[in-house]
Design an enzyme around this catalytic site. Structure first.
Site, short mmCIF file in Angstrom:
data_model
loop_
_atom_site.label_atom_id
_atom_site.label_comp_id
_atom_site.label_asym_id
_atom_site.label_seq_id
_atom_site.Cartn_x
_atom_site.Cartn_y
_atom_site.Cartn_z
N HIS A 1 35.72 35.82 14.89
CA HIS A 1 34.44 36.36 13.90
C HIS A 1 34.72 37.82 13.65
O HIS A 1 33.91 38.26 12.61
CB HIS A 1 33.20 36.20 14.61
CG HIS A 1 32.77 34.61 14.79
ND1 HIS A 1 32.47 33.85 14.12
CD2 HIS A 1 32.21 34.07 16.10
CE1 HIS A 1 32.32 32.69 14.43
NE2 HIS A 1 32.00 32.83 15.77
N ALA A 2 35.60 38.35 14.22
CA ALA A 2 35.54 39.74 14.03
C ALA A 2 35.95 40.14 12.56
O ALA A 2 36.96 39.64 11.94
CB ALA A 2 36.83 40.52 14.82
#
Length: 387
Positions: free
Chosen positions: A131-132
């Site tokens: 998700h980063a």
């Protein structure tokens, strides 16, 4: 089936720790490695250490000002909300840069070993932080190690990289990083963004030339429907794309017991998915396979067993599902968590699915999800969307 398999591990990988109340508890990977060790699975692999990713390596996918912000937070523990650190999902803590860079470095070590031919498959169960974003932490993820692996491969001259993400959450960060890069095929099977974070991953998100692929499955989807969707989408696209290497994110939060999501897979369904990805790595990517962990928040009942099966499958020494968990491991679980550990390596399911080629039901929500994806991307790859 496999010539050699590496597992990248360092006890310091458990320092990626957002605190005692956070769902992403590092004990899950500690218990995984302990179970794999007690079952003899680690005897069949080469266990290697790792070093933190350097700033220039992190800079392949992250903005330099973001890396600097993470470092500042790492020194003081003070939040930086502009960088996404200091939120309930991503609490700020002293040492966050070092812990995150080590996770990224572990996945990079796995990727480097496969690309250079030192091993055929490599695994980092502590990775999969998909998700980063380039300039923001998100969804428990600070540095995007699968994205870094792919970017590094492209820098080395890889012409085609395939990424398959089976986490219950959409692999939004990886998709965003390569959305307009036709050299990278990203396929994500996840719970519908209508009901789950991060709210992206609709089938119409197709990237350039259909290289972003999203299968958005309805809440309640179990083994049969999930495997039906997987086989209807993933093998045809991987065969057509013909990548040089397969990178996968193996989040096991699609399990029915996971507290943060709403799919209903069993451990046995997940194990079946590992088998299929292993076969596809050999069939479509010359056997080159880099696998990472990912989500998984049932820390005792699910994650250790799931990822032990993953390592065993990759190593070519699959664990019989009826195998009892070792007494020593069960004692360790009680000591570390106070919880009652599972007794066997199975949920007692025999996953079966009906192939979409046998016909589809437009009234079935799973079939509608499958056909939405096939209609959106198959023609862009020269494939017939109709079964």
């Amino acid at each position: 089936m496999s010539d050699a398999v590496r597992v990248v591990w360092d006890d310091a990988l458990t320092s990626y720790d957002f605190g005692p109340q956070h769902p992403l508890a590092p004990v899950r990977v500690e218990l995984t490695m302990a179970l794999a060790r007690e079952l003899g699975v680690l005897d069949a692999v080469e266990l290697v250490g790792c070093a933190p990713a350097e700033d220039d390596e992190l800079g392949l996918v992250h903005e330099r000002h973001y890396i600097d912000a993470v470092k500042r937070v790492s020194k003081t523990g003070r939040p930086d909300l502009n960088a996404g650190l200091g939120t309930p999902d991503n609490p700020a803590f002293v040492g966050v840069h070092e812990a995150s860079a080590l996770v990224a470095g572990a996945t990079l070590a796995a990727t480097r070993a496969v690309w250079l031919g030192e091993t055929e498959h490599a695994i980092n169960v502590a990775g999969g932080l998909h998700h980063a974003m380039p300039a923001r932490a998100s969804g428990f993820c600070v540095y995007n190690d699968p994205g870094l692996a792919i970017a590094w491969l492209l820098e080395q001259g890889a012409s085609k990289v395939a990424y398959v993400d089976v986490d219950v959450h959409h692999g939004d960060g990886v998709q965003a990083m390569f959305y307009d890069d036709p050299r990278v095929l990203t396929i994500s099977l996840h719970e519908s963004p209508r009901t789950l974070f991060p709210g992206t991953g609709y089938p119409e998100e197709t990237g350039i030339a259909g290289t972003a692929v999203n299968v958005a499955l309805p809440a309640g989807c179990g083994d049969q429907g999930w495997l039906r969707a997987f086989h209807a989408v993933v093998p045809p696209l991987l065969r057509e794309f013909d990548a040089q290497i397969l990178v996968s994110q193996q989040g096991c939060d699609s399990h029915a017991l996971d507290p943060l999501a709403n799919l209903m897979l069993s451990l046995d369904g997940q194990r079946t998915a590992y088998q299929e990805l292993h076969k596809l790595a050999h069939e479509t990517a010359g056997g080159r396979w880099v696998a990472t962990g990912g989500g998984g928040y049932e820390l005792v009942q699910v994650v250790p067993r799931a990822w032990t099966h993953l390592i065993a499958e990759a190593a070519g020494v699959p664990v019989d599902p009826e195998t009892r968990t070792p007494d020593e491991w069960r004692a360790f679980v009680r000591q570390r968590t106070g919880e009652v550990p599972p007794l066997t390596m199975t949920d007692g399911r025999n996953p079966e699915y009906r192939d979409i080629a046998q016909g589809f039901d437009p009234a079935d929500p799973i079939d509608r999800a499958i056909m939405a994806t096939r209609n959106a991307v198959f023609p862009l790859h020269g494939l017939d969307p109709m079964p």
